[in-house]
Scaffold this motif. Structure first.
Motif, mmCIF file in Angstrom:
data_model
loop_
_atom_site.group_PDB
_atom_site.id
_atom_site.type_symbol
_atom_site.label_atom_id
_atom_site.label_comp_id
_atom_site.label_asym_id
_atom_site.label_seq_id
_atom_site.Cartn_x
_atom_site.Cartn_y
_atom_site.Cartn_z
ATOM 1 N N VAL A 16 0.902 -1.128 0.025
ATOM 2 C CA VAL A 16 0.077 0.128 0.064
ATOM 3 C C VAL A 16 1.056 1.267 0.195
ATOM 4 O O VAL A 16 0.706 2.213 -0.581
ATOM 5 C CB VAL A 16 -0.985 0.017 1.209
ATOM 6 N N SER A 17 1.887 1.229 0.610
ATOM 7 C CA SER A 17 2.675 2.296 0.789
ATOM 8 C C SER A 17 3.567 2.548 -0.466
ATOM 9 O O SER A 17 3.973 3.746 -0.532
ATOM 10 C CB SER A 17 3.739 2.169 2.044
ATOM 11 N N GLU A 18 3.843 1.864 -1.264
ATOM 12 C CA GLU A 18 4.710 1.847 -2.524
ATOM 13 C C GLU A 18 3.862 1.865 -3.766
ATOM 14 O O GLU A 18 4.333 1.839 -4.881
ATOM 15 C CB GLU A 18 5.478 0.597 -2.522
ATOM 16 N N ASN A 19 2.448 1.354 -3.919
ATOM 17 C CA ASN A 19 1.801 1.511 -4.840
ATOM 18 C C ASN A 19 0.241 2.172 -5.048
ATOM 19 O O ASN A 19 -0.280 2.452 -3.701
ATOM 20 C CB ASN A 19 1.663 0.199 -5.229
ATOM 21 N N ASP A 20 -0.245 2.311 -6.112
ATOM 22 C CA ASP A 20 -1.637 2.835 -6.003
ATOM 23 C C ASP A 20 -2.530 2.340 -5.631
ATOM 24 O O ASP A 20 -3.663 2.524 -5.103
ATOM 25 C CB ASP A 20 -1.669 3.649 -7.495
ATOM 26 N N VAL A 21 -2.522 0.733 -6.253
ATOM 27 C CA VAL A 21 -3.547 -0.237 -6.349
ATOM 28 C C VAL A 21 -2.861 -1.186 -5.649
ATOM 29 O O VAL A 21 -1.855 -1.696 -6.360
ATOM 30 C CB VAL A 21 -4.307 -0.152 -7.416
ATOM 31 N N VAL A 22 -3.443 -2.049 -4.751
ATOM 32 C CA VAL A 22 -2.849 -3.347 -4.281
ATOM 33 C C VAL A 22 -4.121 -4.578 -4.524
ATOM 34 O O VAL A 22 -5.155 -4.306 -4.382
ATOM 35 C CB VAL A 22 -2.421 -3.378 -2.834
ATOM 36 N N ILE A 23 -3.411 -5.599 -4.994
ATOM 37 C CA ILE A 23 -4.241 -6.942 -5.084
ATOM 38 C C ILE A 23 -3.964 -7.836 -4.313
ATOM 39 O O ILE A 23 -2.495 -8.256 -4.211
ATOM 40 C CB ILE A 23 -4.478 -7.477 -6.600
ATOM 41 N N VAL A 24 -4.754 -8.395 -3.319
ATOM 42 C CA VAL A 24 -4.381 -9.439 -2.418
ATOM 43 C C VAL A 24 -4.941 -10.879 -3.107
ATOM 44 O O VAL A 24 -6.126 -10.790 -3.207
ATOM 45 C CB VAL A 24 -4.974 -9.257 -0.966
ATOM 46 N N SER A 25 -4.232 -11.722 -3.280
ATOM 47 C CA SER A 25 -4.524 -12.909 -3.822
ATOM 48 C C SER A 25 -4.828 -14.089 -2.681
ATOM 49 O O SER A 25 -3.938 -13.930 -1.998
ATOM 50 C CB SER A 25 -3.914 -13.536 -5.148
ATOM 51 N N ILE A 26 -5.945 -14.585 -2.649
ATOM 52 C CA ILE A 26 -6.041 -15.677 -1.557
ATOM 53 C C ILE A 26 -6.638 -16.974 -2.382
ATOM 54 O O ILE A 26 -7.791 -17.025 -3.004
ATOM 55 C CB ILE A 26 -6.995 -15.240 -0.477
ATOM 56 N N PHE A 27 -5.879 -17.984 -2.214
ATOM 57 C CA PHE A 27 -6.380 -19.124 -3.071
ATOM 58 C C PHE A 27 -5.219 -20.215 -2.505
ATOM 59 O O PHE A 27 -3.975 -20.189 -2.458
ATOM 60 C CB PHE A 27 -5.744 -18.930 -4.565
ATOM 61 N N VAL A 28 -5.798 -21.362 -1.950
ATOM 62 C CA VAL A 28 -5.307 -22.622 -1.428
ATOM 63 C C VAL A 28 -4.882 -23.598 -2.755
ATOM 64 O O VAL A 28 -5.922 -24.079 -3.071
ATOM 65 C CB VAL A 28 -5.935 -23.214 -0.442
ATOM 66 N N THR A 112 -3.396 -10.818 -13.023
ATOM 67 C CA THR A 112 -3.617 -9.750 -12.278
ATOM 68 C C THR A 112 -2.766 -8.521 -12.982
ATOM 69 O O THR A 112 -2.911 -7.567 -12.507
ATOM 70 C CB THR A 112 -3.372 -9.745 -10.670
ATOM 71 N N LYS A 113 -1.607 -8.994 -13.791
ATOM 72 C CA LYS A 113 -0.449 -8.123 -14.397
ATOM 73 C C LYS A 113 -0.112 -7.034 -13.615
ATOM 74 O O LYS A 113 0.023 -5.795 -13.520
ATOM 75 C CB LYS A 113 -1.293 -7.402 -15.230
ATOM 76 N N PRO A 114 0.677 -7.618 -12.271
ATOM 77 C CA PRO A 114 1.206 -6.385 -11.310
ATOM 78 C C PRO A 114 2.449 -5.900 -11.798
ATOM 79 O O PRO A 114 3.171 -6.480 -12.564
ATOM 80 C CB PRO A 114 1.593 -7.365 -10.021
ATOM 81 N N ASN A 115 2.851 -4.852 -11.241
ATOM 82 C CA ASN A 115 4.046 -3.846 -11.632
ATOM 83 C C ASN A 115 5.066 -4.699 -10.489
ATOM 84 O O ASN A 115 6.168 -4.934 -10.788
ATOM 85 C CB ASN A 115 3.974 -2.532 -11.299
ATOM 86 N N ASN A 116 4.686 -5.023 -9.155
ATOM 87 C CA ASN A 116 5.308 -5.320 -8.158
ATOM 88 C C ASN A 116 4.707 -6.554 -7.369
ATOM 89 O O ASN A 116 3.468 -6.326 -7.419
ATOM 90 C CB ASN A 116 5.657 -4.060 -7.154
ATOM 91 N N ALA A 117 5.433 -7.288 -6.889
ATOM 92 C CA ALA A 117 4.843 -8.437 -6.243
ATOM 93 C C ALA A 117 5.602 -8.828 -4.919
ATOM 94 O O ALA A 117 6.901 -8.825 -4.865
ATOM 95 C CB ALA A 117 4.567 -9.741 -6.891
ATOM 96 N N TYR A 118 5.021 -8.707 -3.674
ATOM 97 C CA TYR A 118 5.511 -8.927 -2.460
ATOM 98 C C TYR A 118 5.401 -10.360 -1.696
ATOM 99 O O TYR A 118 4.423 -10.812 -1.603
ATOM 100 C CB TYR A 118 4.842 -7.906 -1.433
ATOM 101 N N PHE A 119 6.665 -10.973 -1.361
ATOM 102 C CA PHE A 119 6.651 -12.332 -0.915
ATOM 103 C C PHE A 119 7.428 -12.291 0.447
ATOM 104 O O PHE A 119 8.501 -11.559 0.593
ATOM 105 C CB PHE A 119 7.400 -13.156 -1.730
ATOM 106 N N GLY A 120 6.975 -13.091 1.517
ATOM 107 C CA GLY A 120 7.701 -12.837 2.811
ATOM 108 C C GLY A 120 9.017 -13.896 2.641
ATOM 109 O O GLY A 120 8.980 -14.737 1.958
#
Length: 253
Positions: A16-28, A112-120
């Motif tokens: 959220v702090s680094e992008n205009d729109v954030v998509i959270v995917s939830i899928f087992v 989703t075609k993201p610019n950035n993707a965040y992983f722990g």
């Protein structure tokens, strides 16, 4: 994969702090489970997850597909060559796991075609594999690794922690304490001595079964027997407790 905890929320915060729109995917994702029982027991808490995400503003969107949405009529993995990253640690203990990870992450990126993707970084091997996939597939997305968040006793936050008995969850501080000792010994003791010490510690700690302890080159994930000042190393561990598989890691230098 849902069952959101503060570690996941920290990823959303950063996104959220680094992008205009954030998509959270939830899928087992069914294709990354080599153990059907593990898939069946994996916690699914979509309603609670949505409530946590709704605490953010309306720039955070939720994508919670079902298997048909993602895989259409054929729920199966593609084959990936990750230049050997997939053969180490989790890959050797969970055959086919990283083909499943590569398949679903590639599909989610295409959708989703993201610019950035965040992983722990708790799943550090997975993080390195996704970086490798993006590079080899020439996908226009920047992969950003985020620090491990820990419970008050040091246990790495994980959705699987919910399946632990309360007393086991407290005793699981032993995992991080062991990794911290490994870090302190790194450079003064050799890898074989450190690994033997860890194995002995777990043999004497009731209720926790060590699957592996590895000290690896961060870039290649190849286990090391000697240390070079020019390389970065990380210790990786997998442990069973209450029938639940827990993984963790720590940077050593």
């Amino acid at each position: 994969m849902g069952a959101l905890h503060e570690g996941h929320i920290s990823l959303i915060d950063r996104a959220v702090s680094e992008n205009d729109v954030v998509i959270v995917s939830i899928f087992v994702n069914p294709t990354q489970f080599n153990n059907p029982e593990d898939l069946e027991k994996y916690p699914r808490t979509l309603e609670a997850d949505v409530a946590k995400i709704n605490a953010f503003n309306d720039t955070v969107l939720i994508y919670a597909p079902n298997a048909k949405d993602v895989y259409e009529d054929e729920v199966m993995s593609a084959y990936f060559d990750f230049d050997g990253l997939e053969n180490q640690m989790e890959g050797s203990h969970r055959p086919g796991h990283f083909d499943g990870v590569g398949t679903v992450v590639k599909k989610l990126f295409e959708i989703t075609k993201p610019n950035n993707a965040y992983f722990g970084e708790k799943d550090f091997q997975q993080l390195q594999i996704i970086k490798k996939m993006v590079h080899k597939e020439q996908m226009p997305v920047t992969i950003i690794g985020c620090p491990i968040l820990r419970e008050a006793n040091g246990l790495a936050m994980s959705s699987r922690n919910e399946r632990l008995l309360p007393e086991t969850r407290q005793k699981a501080a032993f995992i991080y304490n062991t990794l911290t000792h490994v870090k302190n010994c790194f450079g003064t003791k050799n890898v074989e001595e450190i690994s033997s010490w860890v194995s002995n510690e777990f043999q004497n700690y009731a209720g926790f079964d060590l699957e592996y302890i590895e000290i690896c080159d961060e870039e290649t994930l190849i286990p090391t027997k000697s240390m070079l000042n020019t390389k970065k190393y990380r210790a990786f561990i997998a442990v069973y407790a209450d029938g639940v598989r827990l993984i963790d890691n720590i940077a050593l230098n």
